[in-house]
Design an enzyme around this catalytic site. Structure first.
Site, PDB file in Angstrom:
ATOM      1  N   GLU A 115       0.657  -1.178   0.032  1.00 59.27           N
ATOM      2  CA  GLU A 115       0.009  -0.204  -0.010  1.00 59.27           C
ATOM      3  C   GLU A 115       0.670   1.395  -0.065  1.00 59.27           C
ATOM      4  O   GLU A 115       0.704   2.109   0.949  1.00 59.27           O
ATOM      5  CB  GLU A 115      -0.876  -0.125   1.394  1.00 59.27           C
ATOM      6  CG  GLU A 115      -1.753  -1.086   1.398  1.00 59.27           C
ATOM      7  CD  GLU A 115      -2.406  -1.256   2.790  1.00 59.27           C
ATOM      8  OE1 GLU A 115      -1.883  -0.603   3.764  1.00 59.27           O
ATOM      9  OE2 GLU A 115      -3.326  -1.979   2.997  1.00 59.27           O
ATOM     10  N   CYS A 131      -3.109  32.867  11.442  1.00 61.00           N
ATOM     11  CA  CYS A 131      -2.855  33.426  12.885  1.00 61.00           C
ATOM     12  C   CYS A 131      -2.584  32.376  13.952  1.00 61.00           C
ATOM     13  O   CYS A 131      -3.208  32.336  14.669  1.00 61.00           O
ATOM     14  CB  CYS A 131      -4.435  34.233  13.155  1.00 61.00           C
ATOM     15  SG  CYS A 131      -4.376  35.506  12.207  1.00 61.00           S
TER      16      CYS A 131
HETATM   17  N1  LLP Z   1      -1.368   1.964   4.762  1.00 59.67           N
HETATM   18  C1  LLP Z   1      -1.891   2.363   5.593  1.00 59.67           C
HETATM   19  C2  LLP Z   1      -3.011   1.578   6.357  1.00 59.67           C
HETATM   20  C3  LLP Z   1      -1.630   3.723   6.082  1.00 59.67           C
HETATM   21  O1  LLP Z   1      -2.331   3.986   7.446  1.00 59.67           O
HETATM   22  C4  LLP Z   1      -0.822   4.497   5.463  1.00 59.67           C
HETATM   23  C5  LLP Z   1      -0.485   5.682   5.800  1.00 59.67           C
HETATM   24  C6  LLP Z   1      -0.470   3.871   4.344  1.00 59.67           C
HETATM   25  C7  LLP Z   1      -0.663   2.687   3.782  1.00 59.67           C
HETATM   26  C8  LLP Z   1       0.465   4.571   3.494  1.00 59.67           C
HETATM   27  O2  LLP Z   1       1.624   5.063   3.866  1.00 59.67           O
HETATM   28  P1  LLP Z   1       2.646   5.852   2.956  1.00 59.67           P
HETATM   29  O3  LLP Z   1       3.317   4.913   1.980  1.00 59.67           O
HETATM   30  O4  LLP Z   1       2.112   6.851   2.378  1.00 59.67           O
HETATM   31  O5  LLP Z   1       3.884   6.132   3.968  1.00 59.67           O
HETATM   32  N2  LLP Z   1       0.454  12.561   7.021  1.00 59.67           N
HETATM   33  C9  LLP Z   1       1.635  11.921   7.341  1.00 59.67           C
HETATM   34  C10 LLP Z   1       1.716  10.718   6.829  1.00 59.67           C
HETATM   35  C11 LLP Z   1       0.525   9.623   7.516  1.00 59.67           C
HETATM   36  C12 LLP Z   1       0.685   8.266   6.943  1.00 59.67           C
HETATM   37  C13 LLP Z   1      -0.578   7.402   7.384  1.00 59.67           C
HETATM   38  N3  LLP Z   1      -0.867   6.326   6.876  1.00 59.67           N
HETATM   39  C14 LLP Z   1       2.724  12.558   6.742  1.00 59.67           C
HETATM   40  O6  LLP Z   1       2.323  13.787   5.973  1.00 59.67           O
HETATM   41  O7  LLP Z   1       4.023  12.474   6.843  1.00 59.67           O
END
Ligand code: LLP
Length: 412
Positions: A271, A340
Site C-alpha cells: 500500500e 494567525c
Molecule cells: N497503509 C495504511 C494502512 C496507512 O495508514 C498508510 C499511511 C499507508 C498505507 C501509506 O503510507 P505511506 O506509504 O504514504 O507512508 N500525514 C503523514 C503521513 C501519515 C500516514 C498515515 N498512514 C505525513 O504527512 O507524513
C-alpha cells in the site's frame, strides 16, 4: 530528466515554466507531474515484479480524482481508510476487486458500504469491529474476505506522529487478541490473512524484516486458507535530497528473502502512498511581505499550515525554491504562512535571496499529504491543482471561492 529543474533561469515542471502556471491559475497552487507519477508506478511495479503483489495506492496521500484515474489506468488498486476514500476510488473508476479498506474507526455505515461494494479485502483493526462486521455481513448476506491488522509492537525510527505499529498505538490488534479472534467460529466472514502497516517514512527495511518475523509467525499458526499478507506502505521519500531516493527495491528484497522461508505461497498486497506521489508535486506560493526579524529575513507567503500542514505538524522539511533562479546573495530566512498561529511556518532557517511582495516560490516534494491535509482554517478557500503532462497541462481541481465556504451552512 529531472521533473522540476531550472531551464534558462526559470523553474520548470517537465516542459512547463511554473511562473506561467502561477500567472494563469493564481497561488497557492499545487502542481503535479503526470510523467513522474507514471514513472514512480513503473518503479514499484518493477521492484516487486517477482513477488507479484496487488499494489494498492494509499488514497489518503492525495485523493484528487484525475490522479486516481492515472493510478487506475496504470493498473494499481487502492487502499482506502474511509467511506469517502472508497467513494473517491470508485468515482475514479476503480474495480472494487482491487480495493482494500483499513482504518481504525470504521462506522457501521462504512462497513455496509464496503460490503455492498464487495471490495477485495476489509482489514479489521479491533475485536469490536470484527463482531460488527460479522453481524452486518449476515444481514446483507455477503461474505467478505477479511484481514486482521496486527500490531506487531515494533517502532521504526520515524517521527512519533507517523508511528503505527508500537504496542501503545491505537492501530491494529495485539497478537494475543488476534490469536483469540482467529480461533472463533465466524459465521459470515472469510478470515483469510493479515495486514500490517508499522508507520510512514520507514527509514530502512530492517524494521519490516523484524515485523515479517512476527507476522509470519502468526500466519504459520493459521490454517492454509489464510493465504494473504498485506504489508502496508511506509516507503520513505528523500525530502532533503535533490532527487528522491527510491526504496522499493530494498524493501522488496527484504520481503522476498523472508517470504522464501515461509512454508506456503502467499497472495501479497502493498500500500504505497507517499512514495508514489510526493515527488510529483510542488506548491507554488506568492510572497506577501518580507520583514527583518532578529537575525532572519521572515518571508510571509499566501499559503501556510492551512495549505501544507506537514511542517507545522511534524517539523517536516521541504525544499523551497524561487521560481526565478538568481545568483544574488542569500540570507537566513524563515518562511511563514498567513494564518494567525505562531506555528504557521513552512520552513525555518533556510538560505534564500532577498524576497519581496509578489515574488514567487515553490515548496517542493509536496504531492503527498499536501492537498489532502489542507484545511479551511481562517476561512481560506482551498487552492487549485494543476496536472502537467509533458508539454501540456490542465486544471484538475478549481480554486475554491468564498461562496464555496458557505456552501453547506444552514441559515437561521
Ligand atoms: N497503509 C495504511 C494502512 C496507512 O495508514 C498508510 C499511511 C499507508 C498505507 C501509506 O503510507 P505511506 O506509504 O504514504 O507512508 N500525514 C503523514 C503521513 C501519515 C500516514 C498515515 N498512514 C505525513 O504527512 O507524513
Amino acid at each position: 530528466m529531472n521533473t522540476f529543474q531550472y531551464i534558462k533561469g526559470k523553474l520548470f515542471c517537465d516542459q512547463i515554466p511554473l511562473d506561467d502556471l502561477a500567472s494563469e491559475f493564481g497561488t497557492p497552487l499545487y502542481v503535479y507531474s503526470a510523467e513522474r507519477l507514471r514513472e514512480n508506478v513503473t518503479h514499484v511495479q518493477a521492484a516487486y515484479a517477482k513477488l507479484n503483489p496487488l499494489i494498492c495506492y494509499a488514497v489518503k496521500a492525495n485523493e484528487n480524482l484525475a490522479l486516481l484515474q492515472i493510478f487506475n489506468e496504470k493498473g494499481l488498486g487502492f487502499d482506502v481508510v474511509s467511506g469517502g476514500e472508497l467513494h473517491r476510488a470508485r468515482r475514479a473508476g476503480a474495480n472494487p476487486n482491487r480495493i482494500v479498506f483499513a482504518g481504525v474507526g470504521k462506522t457501521d455505515a462504512e462497513l455496509i458500504l464496503a460490503l455492498q461494494e464487495k471490495i477485495n479485502k476489509i482489514s479489521v483493526e479491533s475485536a469490536d469491529e470484527l463482531y460488527a462486521l460479522d453481524r452486518l455481513a449476515g444481514e446483507l448476506n455477503h461474505r467478505p474476505s477479511v484481514l486482521l491488522r496486527l500490531n506487531p509492537d515494533v517502532a521504526p525510527d520515524t517521527h512519533r506522529h507517523i508511528l503505527t505499529g508500537n504496542a501503545e498505538s491505537k492501530f491494529g490488534i495485539s497478537l494475543d487478541v488476534a490469536h483469540e479472534l482467529r480461533k472463533h467460529d465466524w459465521k459470515n466472514l472469510d478470515l483469510c490473512g493479515v495486514h500490517f502497516h508499522i508507520g510512514s517514512q520507514i527509514p530502512d527495511p530492517t524494521s519490516i524484516s523484524a515485523t515479517l518475523d512476527i507476522v509470519l509467525g502468526f500466519l504459520e499458526a493459521c490454517p492454509p486458507s489464510w493465504d494473504t499478507l498485506d504489508m502496508g506502505g511506509g516507503f520513505p521519500v528523500g525530502y532533503e535530497n535533490e532527487r528522491v531516493v527510491n526504496s522499493f527495491a530494498d524493501f522488496a528484497k527484504v520481503a522476498a528473502n523472508r517470504l522464501a522461508r515461509f512454508p506456503r505461497p502467499l497472495n501479497l498486497i502493498i500500500e504505497p502512498g507517499r512514495s508514489l506521489i510526493a515527488d510529483t508535486g510542488a506548491l507554488l506560493l506568492t510572497v506577501q511581505a518580507s520583514k527583518e526579524t532578529g537575525a532572519y529575513q521572515t518571508v510571509i507567503v499566501d499559503g501556510g499550515m492551512n495549505t501544507l500542514l506537514r511542517p507545522a505538524l511534524y517539523d517536516a522539511h521541504h525544499h523551497v525554491l524561487p521560481l526565478q533562479e538568481t545568483n544574488k546573495d542569500t540570507y537566513p530566512t524563515h518562511l511563514a504562512g498567513p494564518v494567525c498561529e505562531s506555528t504557521d511556518y513552512l520552513a525555518r532557517d533556510r538560505q534564500l535571496p532577498e524576497l519581496s511582495r509578489n515574488d514567487k516560490l515553490a515548496v517542493m516534494t509536496t504531492g503527498a499529504y499536501g492537498y489532502s491535509m489542507a484545511s479551511h482554517y481562517n476561512a481560506r478557500p482551498l487552492p487549485a491543482e494543476v496536472l502537467v503532462d509533458g508539454d501540456s497541462y490542465q486544471l484538475i481541481r478549481r480554486r475554491e471561492k468564498h461562496e464555496d465556504l458557505d456552501g453547506l451552512d444552514l441559515h437561521i
